[in-house]
Design a protein around this motif. Structure first.
Motif: not given
Length: 268
Positions: A59, A62, A214-215, A218-223, A226
Motif C-alpha cells: 500500500q 504510491p 499527482q499523475n 493516480n497511475d500507481t493507485t489505479t494499477s 485490491p
C-alpha cells in the motif's frame, strides 16, 4: 512506513516461505493423502503472511513512487483552490510567496451565487453580465442562479466582486458581498507537502492537483490490486513454494539425470 520496518516485514515473510518449503520437503515421510492438507496450509500461511507483512508495504507503493517525482529537479505541481471571498488574498499570497518552492499564485475566476432564475432572468443575466466589467474574460450563467466568471490576468477577485456588487446595488437596490474565488497555485514538486500544510493551517484544501506527483499517484493507485486480491496472490505464492518443497527431491533427481545425460552426450 519506516524502511527498517519494511525490511523486517519482508524478512519475516521470507522466513514463513522457508517454513512452508521445509514442510513441503517432509512430503516423503507423510501419507499421500496429506499432500492436499500441506498445500491448503501453505495457502493459508502465505495469505496470512501477505496480509500481515507484505500488504502494508504494498500500500506504500504510491507514496514511494511520488517520492521519486518530488526529487526530480524542475517538476512543478499545480494546486487548484476554491476560496471564500472573505479570505484575505493579499495576506494569503504574501504567506505563499515567502515559502520556499513558490512559483506563482493567480486568481483565475469567481463564482457568484444568486437565486434560481426563471427564463427571463436567465436571459437577462446572460445578456448583461459581459457589460458590467470589461475585465470579465469569460462568463457562464447557470439556470440554478450561479454566475461563473473567468478573470483577466492580474485582475483580482475583490475588484470583480465589487464591480458586480456596485451594479447590483444600482439595479436591485441590494448588495452582494460573497463569492467563491478560484485560484491556481504553482509550486515546486519538492515543496508540495509544505504548501499543503500551510493551506491546511488556514482551513484551505486544494480541490484538485495536477502535475508529475499527482499523475504518478493516480497511475500507481489505479494499477494496484485490491487488498483481498493481493492477499490471495500471496496465498498462491505459498502454495507454489510448498509445491517446490514437495517435489524438491524429484527436481534433484531429474537435474542429476539431465546433467549426466548432457555429460555423456558431450563425450560422444
Amino acid at each position: 512506513m519506516d524502511i527498517l520496518i519494511a525490511i523486517i516485514y519482508i524478512i519475516l515473510f521470507i522466513l514463513m516461505m522457508v517454513f512452508i518449503f521445509s514442510v513441503g520437503m517432509l512430503r516423503p515421510y507423510m501419507p499421500k493423502k496429506e499432500l492436499a492438507l500441506v498445500l491448503v496450509a501453505a495457502f493459508i500461511i502465505g495469505a496470512i503472511g501477505g496480509a500481515l507483512f507484505l500488504e502494508p508495504i504494498y500500500q506504500e507503493v504510491p507514496s514511494v513512487a511520488t517520492m521519486v517525482e518530488k526529487n526530480i529537479p524542475g517538476n512543478e505541481e499545480t494546486m487548484y483552490l476554491d476560496l471564500s471571498s472573505s479570505v484575505n488574498m493579499n495576506e494569503l499570497k504574501k504567506d505563499l510567496e515567502s515559502t520556499e518552492g513558490f512559483i506563482s499564485f493567480d486568481e483565475t475566476g469567481i463564482t457568484i451565487p444568486l437565486w434560481k432564475f426563471n427564463d427571463q432572468e436567465y436571459q437577462y443575466f446572460n445578456s448583461i453580465l459581459g457589460n458590467i466589467d470589461s475585465h470579465y474574460k469569460k462568463y457562464n450563467v447557470t439556470e440554478d442562479g450561479k454566475l461563473e466568471i473567468e478573470l483577466e490576468d492580474n485582475y483580482s477577485s475583490y475588484d470583480a466582486l465589487k464591480s458586480f456588487s456596485d451594479w447590483y446595488r444600482l439595479v436591485y437596490g441590494g448588495s452582494i458581498s460573497y463569492g467563491q474565488v478560484h485560484a491556481e497555485l504553482v509550486v515546486d514538486s519538492a515543496s508540495v507537502d509544505e504548501f499543503r500544510n500551510l493551506l491546511l493551517e488556514k482551513g484551505i484544501v486544494p480541490s484538485k492537483m495536477e502535475g508529475p506527483i499527482q499523475n504518478t499517484l493516480n497511475d500507481t493507485t489505479t494499477s494496484l490490486l485490491p487488498s483481498y486480491q493481493f492477499v490471495l496472490v500471496t496465498g498462491v505464492v505459498g502454495v507454489i513454494v510448498a509445491a517446490l518443497g514437495v517435489y524438491y527431491e524429484s527436481f534433484g533427481v531429474f537435474s542429476r539425470k539431465f546433467k549426466k545425460f548432457m555429460g555423456e552426450k558431450r563425450k560422444r
